[in-house]
Design a protein around this motif. Sequence first.
Motif, short mmCIF file in Angstrom:
data_model
loop_
_atom_site.label_atom_id
_atom_site.label_comp_id
_atom_site.label_asym_id
_atom_site.label_seq_id
_atom_site.Cartn_x
_atom_site.Cartn_y
_atom_site.Cartn_z
N ASN A 161 -6.26 6.18 -3.12
CA ASN A 161 -5.78 8.05 -3.14
C ASN A 161 -6.74 8.41 -2.21
OD1 ASN A 161 -6.21 10.06 -4.24
ND2 ASN A 161 -5.83 9.84 -6.32
N ASN A 162 -6.65 9.01 -1.38
CA ASN A 162 -7.63 10.09 -0.26
C ASN A 162 -7.81 11.03 -0.74
OD1 ASN A 162 -5.62 10.34 1.12
ND2 ASN A 162 -6.23 8.81 2.43
N GLY A 163 -7.39 11.47 -2.10
CA GLY A 163 -6.95 13.12 -1.79
C GLY A 163 -6.61 14.20 -1.36
N TYR A 164 -5.92 14.43 -0.05
CA TYR A 164 -5.24 15.01 0.41
C TYR A 164 -3.78 14.64 1.19
CZ TYR A 164 -8.91 18.80 0.46
OH TYR A 164 -9.66 19.68 0.45
N GLY A 165 -2.98 14.51 0.75
CA GLY A 165 -1.36 13.97 1.66
C GLY A 165 -1.25 15.52 2.93
N LEU A 166 -1.31 15.01 3.76
CA LEU A 166 -1.87 15.91 5.55
C LEU A 166 -2.98 16.55 4.58
CD1 LEU A 166 0.32 16.34 8.20
CD2 LEU A 166 -1.73 18.07 7.64
N SER A 167 -2.57 18.41 4.92
CA SER A 167 -3.43 19.31 4.00
C SER A 167 -2.94 19.16 2.09
CB SER A 167 -3.54 20.35 5.09
OG SER A 167 -2.11 21.09 4.63
N PHE A 184 0.93 -1.35 0.02
CA PHE A 184 -0.39 0.00 -0.35
C PHE A 184 0.86 1.38 -0.01
CE2 PHE A 184 -2.91 -3.22 1.58
CZ PHE A 184 -4.17 -2.55 1.13
N THR A 185 -0.06 2.09 -0.68
CA THR A 185 0.85 3.78 -0.23
C THR A 185 -0.41 4.60 -0.84
OG1 THR A 185 2.50 5.20 -1.55
CG2 THR A 185 1.56 3.97 -2.34
N GLY A 186 -0.05 6.01 -0.39
CA GLY A 186 -1.02 7.05 -0.40
C GLY A 186 -0.60 7.89 -2.08
N GLU A 187 -1.60 8.30 -2.06
CA GLU A 187 -1.21 9.24 -3.68
C GLU A 187 -0.42 10.16 -3.05
OE1 GLU A 187 -3.20 12.04 -1.32
OE2 GLU A 187 -3.58 10.44 -1.28
N GLY A 188 0.09 10.84 -1.65
CA GLY A 188 0.82 11.58 -1.33
C GLY A 188 2.40 11.36 -1.79
N ALA A 189 2.45 9.81 -1.29
CA ALA A 189 4.12 9.16 -1.46
C ALA A 189 4.11 9.02 -2.91
CB ALA A 189 4.07 7.74 -0.33
N THR A 190 3.40 8.94 -4.05
CA THR A 190 3.84 8.32 -5.38
C THR A 190 4.45 9.54 -5.81
OG1 THR A 190 1.77 9.65 -6.72
CG2 THR A 190 1.60 7.33 -5.74
N SER A 191 5.04 10.78 -5.08
CA SER A 191 6.07 11.68 -5.74
C SER A 191 6.90 11.22 -5.14
CB SER A 191 5.25 12.91 -4.88
OG SER A 191 3.72 13.39 -5.28
N LEU A 242 -2.52 -0.08 -8.88
CA LEU A 242 -4.03 0.03 -8.79
C LEU A 242 -4.27 1.16 -8.22
CD1 LEU A 242 -5.05 -3.96 -7.27
CD2 LEU A 242 -4.95 -2.63 -10.04
N GLU A 243 -4.91 2.15 -8.66
CA GLU A 243 -5.64 3.75 -7.85
C GLU A 243 -6.81 2.93 -7.37
OE1 GLU A 243 -5.92 8.53 -9.03
OE2 GLU A 243 -5.57 6.84 -10.96
N PHE A 244 -7.30 3.10 -6.23
CA PHE A 244 -8.32 2.95 -4.95
C PHE A 244 -8.86 5.00 -5.27
CE2 PHE A 244 -6.23 -0.94 -4.34
CZ PHE A 244 -6.93 -1.74 -4.52
N LYS A 245 -9.70 5.10 -5.90
CA LYS A 245 -10.37 6.39 -5.67
C LYS A 245 -11.07 6.20 -4.55
CE LYS A 245 -9.21 8.19 -9.90
NZ LYS A 245 -8.18 9.25 -9.92
N THR A 246 -10.72 6.69 -3.32
CA THR A 246 -11.73 7.24 -2.06
C THR A 246 -10.86 8.67 -1.19
OG1 THR A 246 -12.24 5.48 0.20
CG2 THR A 246 -9.65 5.91 -0.76
N PHE A 247 -11.50 8.56 0.14
CA PHE A 247 -11.65 10.16 0.39
C PHE A 247 -11.54 10.05 2.37
CE2 PHE A 247 -12.74 14.03 2.06
CZ PHE A 247 -12.54 15.21 1.52
N ARG A 248 -10.43 10.70 2.80
CA ARG A 248 -10.20 9.94 4.35
C ARG A 248 -11.01 11.53 4.53
NH1 ARG A 248 -5.00 13.31 4.58
NH2 ARG A 248 -6.01 14.63 5.92
N MET A 249 -11.86 10.69 5.81
CA MET A 249 -12.77 11.47 6.44
C MET A 249 -12.58 12.02 7.74
SD MET A 249 -15.22 11.02 4.38
CE MET A 249 -16.92 11.44 5.10
#
Length: 659
Positions: free
Chosen positions: A177-183, A146-153, A237-244
């Motif tokens: 991909n949950n929309g935000y890397g922290l803020s 697993f990784t977040g969208e932020g770490a793909t940079s 795999l890119e999972f589209k989701t959101f950090r609530m």
Amino acid sequence: MDFSNHNLTPDELKKLYVKMLKPRLIEEKMLILLRQGKISKWFSGIGQEAISVGVTLSLKQDEYILPMHRNLGVFTSKEVPLKRLFAQWQGKASGFTKGRDRSFHFGTQEYKIIGMISHLGPQLGVADGIALAHKIRKEQKVTAVFTGEGATSEGDFHEALNIASVWSLPVLFCIENNGYGLSTPVAEQYNCKDLADRGIGYGMESHIIDGNNIIEVYTQVSALAESIRKNPRPVLLEFKTFRMRGHEEASGTKYVPKSLMDAWSKKDPIENFKTYLLETGILTQQEIEHQEDLIKAEINQHLEIANAEAPIQSTIDNELADVYAAHDPNITAPKTNIKEEMRLVDAISLGLKQSMQKYENSIIMGQDIADYGGVFKITEGFLQLFGKDRVRNTPICESGIVSTAMGLSINGYKSIVEMQFADFVSSGFNPIVNYLAKVNYRWQQNADVVIRMPCGAGVGAGPFHSQTNEAWFTKTPGLKVIYPAFPYDAKGLLAAAIEDPNPVMFFEHKALYRSIRQEVPTDYYSLPIGEATVLRNGDDVSIITFGAGVHWAIECLDKMKSLSADLIDLRCLQPLDWNTIFESVKKTGKVLILQEDTKFGGIASDISATITENCFEYLDAPIARVSGLDTPVPFASELEENFLAKKRLVERLEKLIAY
């Protein structure tokens, strides 16, 4: 949200729901405990449970998975006992790290889970190594990371994908991909529509999956996993989701527009799936409430167990004991007395070859080491002897390859990495000092990795090919550092390094490769790590050095015939042979420490300080340090000569003797 496109049985659907419900209820309890100050931090995965659960259930029990902060569902779906998770979060002894690390920064071979480090990226390369081991053994297994969208940079992301693609490794790279890397919103993180598109650049299959739809996650990942087992390859795999909730609870979500939060709250993976199960009659409200009661009871029961456990206690000895994996070296003598004169480069090559013959689970990786034989020709002929599986040319990606070596160790292999030049290790610094060095202390996983480091000046190679950077690593607990000066020592210590289950930095001075010769046993043998040798005995002064410095000192003493000196070749810089050092200092009363590296922050400083602390009353003069100039290593021969400590050795030694 469409849940109708599946061939799952009612029992399978119920299982998916319960598996998602469990981490949600645990999180809700943890948020209460966080406010009560009973846990220190929490990274919430509320709203992302379908990804963790769906991916985990798509894998077999004996397949590795590498989760991140928000993947509680991985641990619960793997049936990790809650009491151990709660103890881990409270820093108790029955957790997984003996109180030494927090949250999900741990691994467990028992459950085939390999946890993250805060630097995020290295675990992607670790997954490559685990998968490579499976592929070499021809096991039909997939590894998910697993990784977040932020770490793909991060560079590690790209290095890991490239390695996996070039080597056709069976890895599922899962981007949440949950929309935000922290803020930081995705619009400020990358400039492409979908992260899945990055697979195109690596010749890699990729898919976009609705990360809030458990049916879509589970069915698509299950199908892909089965396909990868039969046809090993990486898939992105890119999972589209959101950090609530916030990145962690203290950061909150004020930076998220309310409209965006409202829109995603309607896509809650558990609430939507529950509605579907109720509407189709697969579950009743009574059954749902019963499952909630069962899970809450389990949570409370295991919390009581964790809470009742006494705060962790330890001692200095206990802490130091886990810095390195336990190892009782089997020092091997050569079987015959046959010797040959060898150059340093030949002794290293033969020692490496014999160790790879002894350990069939050993793999060497590096740039140009296969057909070309390495830039110094140390692995020439190895490809024909051991094959492409074990002698692996790598892309230019030091960080990714070090992480891959760590993954190989996790999955039962010995890894040898050749840095083309020691200077280039800076590109792989993070996984060495933050993953390899700390992993045994953190969760008792050894790092069976040797990193070979062609180093040193005196060959006119300039600032980027001449460093002797051992001090970067001698100060890092968990690493062993070896720096031989002679062919005999190099061959025997390299064998010991490869046998040792701990990470070893093995320095090889380039200027000595073809200039130093010695009679060396042709059979396999090993030498003890951490023992210095006394090359000359005397009463006037103790000269302590290693590497090229040994030969400078010998040349100096040959000229100063009247000087009676102990000459100590350290051979190993971590651990250091303090007994030999102290005995010599107490005898002579004067000390000169010689290193090729620049002076400030070098290992000579620590040796000097330790001698002062332990042998001050025996000293008859201030300790002398002779080193390279505090500049980068210059190219022109006149400048390089002035840089090297050899130029100042005789003068400094005469001054010390005259004190």
